[in-house]
Design a protein around this motif. Structure first.
Motif, short mmCIF file in Angstrom:
data_model
loop_
_atom_site.label_atom_id
_atom_site.label_comp_id
_atom_site.label_asym_id
_atom_site.label_seq_id
_atom_site.Cartn_x
_atom_site.Cartn_y
_atom_site.Cartn_z
N TYR A 74 0.82 -1.20 0.00
CA TYR A 74 0.00 0.00 0.00
C TYR A 74 0.87 1.27 0.00
N GLY A 75 2.02 1.20 0.62
CA GLY A 75 2.93 2.35 0.59
C GLY A 75 3.40 2.68 -0.82
N ARG A 76 3.58 1.65 -1.64
CA ARG A 76 3.97 1.88 -3.03
C ARG A 76 2.78 2.33 -3.88
N VAL A 77 1.61 1.85 -3.56
CA VAL A 77 0.40 2.16 -4.35
C VAL A 77 -0.12 3.57 -4.07
N ALA A 78 0.17 4.10 -2.90
CA ALA A 78 -0.43 5.37 -2.47
C ALA A 78 -0.17 6.54 -3.41
N THR A 79 0.94 6.54 -4.11
CA THR A 79 1.25 7.67 -5.00
C THR A 79 0.94 7.35 -6.46
N GLN A 80 0.20 6.29 -6.70
CA GLN A 80 -0.18 5.94 -8.07
C GLN A 80 -1.39 6.78 -8.51
N PRO A 81 -1.54 6.97 -9.82
CA PRO A 81 -2.61 7.84 -10.33
C PRO A 81 -4.02 7.48 -9.86
N ALA A 82 -4.33 6.21 -9.69
CA ALA A 82 -5.69 5.83 -9.28
C ALA A 82 -6.01 6.37 -7.88
N VAL A 83 -5.07 6.28 -6.96
CA VAL A 83 -5.29 6.79 -5.61
C VAL A 83 -5.31 8.31 -5.62
#
Length: 157
Positions: A74-83
């Motif tokens: 989740y730490g890596r996903v947090a800065t992705q465009p979808a979030v």
């Protein structure tokens, strides 16, 4: 051999020049550095950073090591465009601003994600960090049944 008293010895200096003490170059450097640093401090706009924390909690059919693994993900996903797209309306800034202002950090031994945002305004930095943390928990909630890990906001910025 006779010595000529009217002849001067060569010293390597120009006639009429005085020598400066050896510490004068250091003092000049300190003064110049202070002036340059002070000028930079006056001209540079302040930047504020706010941090919100989310924690991964294992569900009944999961354990803490699984929660730790998902916290890293989740730490890596947090800065992705979808979030970030989910967070933009709540933050009141465009996705591009979130992308360059928001950073995440995870701990190798705690299932926690730190969501930090930087801005020239402290309230905006807090709003961005809180919005991304909320969007991340909402995104994680959608997959809670499959992962058996729940993401909760631990503290607001």
């Amino acid at each position: 051999m006779t010595e000529n008293p009217t002849r001067r010895r060569r010293t390597g200096r120009l006639p009429g020049s005085r020598s400066l003490p050896p510490w004068s170059l250091v003092a000049a450097g300190v003064v110049a550095g202070g002036l340059i640093g002070g000028g930079y401090g006056l001209l540079k706009a302040p930047a504020y950073t706010a941090t919100s924390y989310v924690i991964a909690v294992p569900a009944e059919r999961s354990d803490t090591s699984t929660a730790l693994g998902f916290a890293q993900a989740y730490g890596r996903v947090a800065t992705q465009p979808a979030v970030l797209a989910e967070a933009q309306q709540r933050a009141g800034v465009p996705v591009s601003t979130l992308a360059k202002s928001v950073r995440t950090a995870t701990s190798p031994d705690a299932p926690m994600v730190a969501v930090s945002a930087t801005s020239g305004q402290p309230a905006r930095a807090a709003a961005m960090a809180n919005a991304v943390a909320a969007a991340l928990t909402k995104q994680a909630d959608a997959s809670k049944q499959a992962t058996h890990v729940e993401l909760l906001q631990f503290s607001r910025a």
